[in-house]
Scaffold this motif. Structure first.
Motif, PDB file in Angstrom:
ATOM      1  N   SER A  62       0.620  -1.287  -0.160  1.00  0.00           N
ATOM      2  CA  SER A  62       0.019  -0.065   0.171  1.00  0.00           C
ATOM      3  C   SER A  62       0.959   1.316   0.042  1.00  0.00           C
ATOM      4  O   SER A  62       0.254   2.288  -0.176  1.00  0.00           O
ATOM      5  N   ASN A  63       2.036   1.151   0.200  1.00  0.00           N
ATOM      6  CA  ASN A  63       3.081   2.323  -0.006  1.00  0.00           C
ATOM      7  C   ASN A  63       4.417   1.939   0.071  1.00  0.00           C
ATOM      8  O   ASN A  63       4.846   0.767   0.363  1.00  0.00           O
ATOM      9  N   ILE A  64       5.330   2.634  -0.546  1.00  0.00           N
ATOM     10  CA  ILE A  64       6.671   2.335  -1.081  1.00  0.00           C
ATOM     11  C   ILE A  64       7.626   3.614  -1.055  1.00  0.00           C
ATOM     12  O   ILE A  64       6.952   4.162  -1.944  1.00  0.00           O
ATOM     13  N   GLY A  65       8.533   3.521  -0.703  1.00  0.00           N
ATOM     14  CA  GLY A  65       9.513   4.688  -0.811  1.00  0.00           C
ATOM     15  C   GLY A  65      10.948   4.632  -0.291  1.00  0.00           C
ATOM     16  O   GLY A  65      11.239   3.585   0.220  1.00  0.00           O
ATOM     17  N   ILE A  66      11.727   5.554  -0.613  1.00  0.00           N
ATOM     18  CA  ILE A  66      13.078   5.657  -0.306  1.00  0.00           C
ATOM     19  C   ILE A  66      13.572   6.889   0.414  1.00  0.00           C
ATOM     20  O   ILE A  66      13.124   7.902   0.216  1.00  0.00           O
ATOM     21  N   ARG A  67      14.118   6.650   1.474  1.00  0.00           N
ATOM     22  CA  ARG A  67      14.432   7.684   2.367  1.00  0.00           C
ATOM     23  C   ARG A  67      16.067   7.453   3.129  1.00  0.00           C
ATOM     24  O   ARG A  67      16.355   6.340   3.630  1.00  0.00           O
ATOM     25  N   ASN A  68      16.857   8.212   2.797  1.00  0.00           N
ATOM     26  CA  ASN A  68      18.195   7.882   3.413  1.00  0.00           C
ATOM     27  C   ASN A  68      19.087   6.538   3.189  1.00  0.00           C
ATOM     28  O   ASN A  68      19.325   5.674   4.102  1.00  0.00           O
ATOM     29  N   ASN A  69      18.869   6.044   1.769  1.00  0.00           N
ATOM     30  CA  ASN A  69      19.292   4.798   1.323  1.00  0.00           C
ATOM     31  C   ASN A  69      18.507   3.644   2.122  1.00  0.00           C
ATOM     32  O   ASN A  69      19.081   2.608   2.151  1.00  0.00           O
ATOM     33  N   GLN A  70      17.403   3.934   2.403  1.00  0.00           N
ATOM     34  CA  GLN A  70      16.347   2.816   2.919  1.00  0.00           C
ATOM     35  C   GLN A  70      15.335   2.760   2.193  1.00  0.00           C
ATOM     36  O   GLN A  70      14.471   3.749   2.021  1.00  0.00           O
ATOM     37  N   LEU A  71      15.000   1.512   1.578  1.00  0.00           N
ATOM     38  CA  LEU A  71      13.736   1.261   1.022  1.00  0.00           C
ATOM     39  C   LEU A  71      12.648   0.818   1.887  1.00  0.00           C
ATOM     40  O   LEU A  71      12.913   0.090   2.615  1.00  0.00           O
ATOM     41  N   CYS A  72      11.372   1.611   2.236  1.00  0.00           N
ATOM     42  CA  CYS A  72      10.636   1.316   2.934  1.00  0.00           C
ATOM     43  C   CYS A  72       9.276   0.734   2.326  1.00  0.00           C
ATOM     44  O   CYS A  72       8.821   1.391   1.417  1.00  0.00           O
ATOM     45  N   VAL A  73       8.618  -0.361   2.819  1.00  0.00           N
ATOM     46  CA  VAL A  73       7.486  -0.793   2.257  1.00  0.00           C
ATOM     47  C   VAL A  73       6.400  -1.037   3.261  1.00  0.00           C
ATOM     48  O   VAL A  73       6.878  -1.495   4.274  1.00  0.00           O
ATOM     49  N   ARG A  74       5.278  -0.872   2.886  1.00  0.00           N
ATOM     50  CA  ARG A  74       4.021  -0.899   3.784  1.00  0.00           C
ATOM     51  C   ARG A  74       3.181  -2.274   3.211  1.00  0.00           C
ATOM     52  O   ARG A  74       2.785  -2.164   1.920  1.00  0.00           O
ATOM     53  N   PHE A  75       3.375  -3.302   3.712  1.00  0.00           N
ATOM     54  CA  PHE A  75       2.412  -4.719   3.340  1.00  0.00           C
ATOM     55  C   PHE A  75       1.138  -4.850   3.916  1.00  0.00           C
ATOM     56  O   PHE A  75       1.099  -4.589   5.298  1.00  0.00           O
ATOM     57  N   GLU A  76       0.113  -4.977   3.134  1.00  0.00           N
ATOM     58  CA  GLU A  76      -1.177  -5.544   3.592  1.00  0.00           C
ATOM     59  C   GLU A  76      -1.542  -7.031   3.614  1.00  0.00           C
ATOM     60  O   GLU A  76      -1.168  -7.479   2.531  1.00  0.00           O
ATOM     61  N   LEU A  77      -1.380  -7.511   4.847  1.00  0.00           N
ATOM     62  CA  LEU A  77      -1.637  -9.173   4.690  1.00  0.00           C
ATOM     63  C   LEU A  77      -2.872  -9.542   4.097  1.00  0.00           C
ATOM     64  O   LEU A  77      -2.845 -10.846   3.325  1.00  0.00           O
ATOM     65  N   ASN A  78      -3.899  -8.831   4.205  1.00  0.00           N
ATOM     66  CA  ASN A  78      -5.153  -8.954   3.709  1.00  0.00           C
ATOM     67  C   ASN A  78      -5.637 -10.575   3.872  1.00  0.00           C
ATOM     68  O   ASN A  78      -6.203 -11.341   3.063  1.00  0.00           O
ATOM     69  N   LYS A  79      -5.369 -11.085   5.052  1.00  0.00           N
ATOM     70  CA  LYS A  79      -5.677 -12.706   5.565  1.00  0.00           C
ATOM     71  C   LYS A  79      -5.005 -13.595   4.502  1.00  0.00           C
ATOM     72  O   LYS A  79      -5.386 -14.821   4.699  1.00  0.00           O
ATOM     73  N   SER A  80      -3.807 -13.357   3.602  1.00  0.00           N
ATOM     74  CA  SER A  80      -3.199 -14.092   3.320  1.00  0.00           C
ATOM     75  C   SER A  80      -2.423 -15.244   3.821  1.00  0.00           C
ATOM     76  O   SER A  80      -2.092 -16.312   3.611  1.00  0.00           O
ATOM     77  N   MET A  81      -1.938 -14.686   5.046  1.00  0.00           N
ATOM     78  CA  MET A  81      -1.289 -15.463   6.141  1.00  0.00           C
ATOM     79  C   MET A  81      -1.370 -14.772   7.325  1.00  0.00           C
ATOM     80  O   MET A  81      -1.372 -13.282   7.366  1.00  0.00           O
ATOM     81  N   ASN A  82      -0.824 -15.195   8.542  1.00  0.00           N
ATOM     82  CA  ASN A  82      -0.833 -14.251   9.904  1.00  0.00           C
ATOM     83  C   ASN A  82       0.248 -13.695   9.640  1.00  0.00           C
ATOM     84  O   ASN A  82       1.503 -14.009   9.212  1.00  0.00           O
ATOM     85  N   PHE A  83       0.475 -12.643  10.702  1.00  0.00           N
ATOM     86  CA  PHE A  83       1.941 -11.675  10.875  1.00  0.00           C
ATOM     87  C   PHE A  83       3.092 -12.739  11.154  1.00  0.00           C
ATOM     88  O   PHE A  83       4.320 -12.437  10.642  1.00  0.00           O
ATOM     89  N   ASP A  84       2.793 -13.751  11.996  1.00  0.00           N
ATOM     90  CA  ASP A  84       4.062 -14.401  12.320  1.00  0.00           C
ATOM     91  C   ASP A  84       4.563 -15.259  11.243  1.00  0.00           C
ATOM     92  O   ASP A  84       5.885 -15.572  11.008  1.00  0.00           O
ATOM     93  N   SER A  85       3.714 -15.897  10.387  1.00  0.00           N
ATOM     94  CA  SER A  85       4.112 -16.594   9.211  1.00  0.00           C
ATOM     95  C   SER A  85       5.124 -15.498   8.110  1.00  0.00           C
ATOM     96  O   SER A  85       6.020 -15.918   7.839  1.00  0.00           O
TER      97      SER A  85
END
Length: 553
Positions: A330-353
């Motif tokens: 749902s979001n992706i961007g670059i800041r200070n040589n760091q690629l940051c990504v926001r993932f939406e699980l949407n019940k595809s798996m639980n967070f621990d998996s």
């Protein structure tokens, strides 16, 4: 958990049917000190009906698969030192015998089961005291099939994503250590031992355990998830993150020196703010916001320290995996040589998996792999729950950060994958075990008054609590000693690997040294799990940084 010295009365209680079809019906056998208590305790639990069975002779050794060890009997030479270690006093251990007095007093056979998500879990035995608990749990596949193809070859690779332990009626709990102790010779069957130190001032009479996801280590390196979009394509589709989408959340350090530098720099900046009359009681931007902006700028270009970010969720989502078609960005961007990504699980798996499998990005042109650092701590702004990672107790969204990406064009050959440094989820879900305990506490307490040196600080030791399996030391707090330096209130912020060896020893009467390395700390209290089951009557002294303390009988 610990057998009473009194005579026990057992009573079989009728089974009660569970509404959960997957849960086995269990017979309850309770041990107690009087008839009234035995008759009154009837426990009905959502997932299982459980209890403790008294036995004439507990087969704890069988239940724990030889997990516990005790000091080997040693002959003493003319100098009063053990013969087989040339006077060094080095501890040697052997598998614990069934007739060990402590085990007879401090153990119980337990019967607590839950069947769900393809597995049956059964708590079999418990050993413990007021501060430490060990629980043997059998795990078996419902259909009898092997957990994985490496069942016999890599038995230690099998584990749980996490185990959450709660005791008595405490609202809070804690993560619990777990290790596999069987030899893997039986397909679809395994025995795990849970062990943890507890900050308890009362005996444990109830235990609740929640197991999440049975996993094994990934041995095939990369796991292809059918990623059909490059990260460049994903960023083009949903648009790159704006500067306001990034929340600075501190830093990650590669060494203790880097950590100390960061906090000293941060403390100096906050003291300068206080001198200017800017306090932390005013609005966020004027105090913590200034700190974050200063520290983010301070670490740029410093090796060994990486900025940590959370990136906000947007309304745009794009999917990218054929194996997990609901998993989205749902979001992706670059800041200070760091690629940051926001993932939406949407019940595809639980967070621990998701976290265990290890999200990575792979350059399909040159094979370069960059592991992701996963975090689920997106803050909620006021009443705006749209940014929360957790909803109704479930983590639905998380961030991941990849170092070494400086511009968008670098993403043209990168794709998402799992593996390389992660784990495979074999059985996904939660399994909960609940059971009551009835025991006598074997812990001995001593009130003392000794000045000792811990981590370079002189502190007064005021209480020692020790059992055959654990040690707890309580020190006088800094504020109780008249100091106003609240920053030193939590004394034991030390690196175990550097400070623990030889810092604390238990010296036995035959000069054997029991060196404590498994240490944990809670403000003014030190906890340690002993490396072997010892006889308290054979203790000569406790040594803390060369200060010897003799325990009174």
């Amino acid at each position: 958990m610990i057998q009473s010295k009194d005579d026990y009365i057992t009573k079989n209680n009728k089974n009660k049917n569970s509404k959960n079809k997957n849960v086995d019906k269990m017979k309850i056998t309770l041990k107690s000190r009087d008839i009234y208590k035995a008759a009154a305790i009837v426990v009905i639990i959502l997932l299982s009906t459980v209890g403790i069975a008294a036995a004439a002779k507990l087969s704890i050794g069988d239940l724990f698969k030889g997990y516990f060890r005790e000091p080997a009997k040693q002959e003493i030479n003319d100098l009063g030192n053990p013969k087989n270690s040339q006077g060094s006093g080095k501890l040697t251990t052997v598998p614990m015998k069934e007739d060990n007095k402590f085990i007879e007093e401090a153990s119980a056979i337990v019967s607590s089961s839950v069947t769900a998500n393809g597995l049956k879990l059964t708590a079999r035995g418990v050993v413990g005291d007021r501060h430490t608990i060990y629980i043997a749990v059998d795990v078996e596949s419902i259909d009898g099939s092997a957990f994985n193809k490496n069942q016999q070859n890599d038995v230690k690779d099998l584990s749980f994503s996490k185990v959450w332990l709660k005791t008595n009626d405490n609202a809070l709990g804690q993560y619990c250590y777990v290790s596999r102790v069987d030899d893997g010779s039986k397909a679809g069957k395994a025995t795990f031992v849970l062990h943890n130190s507890l900050a308890m001032k009362e005996r444990i009479n109830h235990v609740s355990l929640t197991f999440t996801n049975l996993t094994d280590k990934n041995t095939d390196n990369l796991v292809d998830i059918g990623s059909w979009k490059s990260l460049f394509d994903i960023m083009n589709e949903i648009g790159g993150a704006s500067r306001d989408d990034f929340n600075y959340m501190g830093a990650r350090y590669s060494s203790e020196e880097d950590r100390l530098w960061y906090h000293k720099t941060e403390d100096k900046f906050l003291k300068d703010l206080n001198k200017k009359g800017i306090k932390n009681v005013i609005d966020y931007d004027s105090y913590w916001g200034k700190r974050d902006a200063y520290m983010e700028e301070a670490i740029i270009g410093r090796s060994g320290i990486t900025p940590k970010y959370c990136i906000r969720r947007t309304e745009n989502q794009t999917t990218f995996s054929t194996k997990y078609p609901k998993l989205a960005v749902s979001n992706i961007g670059i800041r200070n040589n760091q690629l940051c990504v926001r993932f939406e699980l949407n019940k595809s798996m639980n967070f621990d998996s998701f976290n265990d499998m290890g999200i990575i990005i792979v350059n399909k042109r040159d094979g370069r792999i960059i592991p992701g650092m996963v975090d689920a701590s997106q803050p909620v702004n006021g009443n705006d729950n749209s940014q929360a990672d957790m909803v109704d107790g479930k983590i639905i969204s998380c961030g991941a950060q990849f170092s070494g990406i400086s511009d968008k064009d670098m993403l043209k050959d990168y794709y998402f994958a799992f593996g390389a440094y992660g784990e495979n989820t074999l059985y996904e879900g939660d399994w909960k075990l609940d059971f009551n305990l009835d025991y006598s506490d074997t812990t001995r307490e001593y009130t003392v008054s000794h000045n000792v040196n811990i981590n370079g600080e002189n502190r007064k030791l005021k209480r020692i609590a020790i059992s055959p399996i654990s040690l707890q030391l309580q020190f006088k707090t800094v504020t109780d000693s008249g100091s106003t330096d609240a920053g030193k209130e939590s004394l034991f912020q030390i690196d175990n690997s550097a400070a623990a060896p030889n810092m604390i020893k238990i010296i036995m009467k035959n000069n054997t040294e029991v060196i404590l390395e498994n240490l944990s700390f809670d403000k003014d209290t030190l906890n340690s799990v002993l490396p072997a089951v010892i006889d308290l009557n054979q203790i000569s002294t406790i040594e803390i940084d060369k200060t010897k303390i003799k325990l009174s009988d």
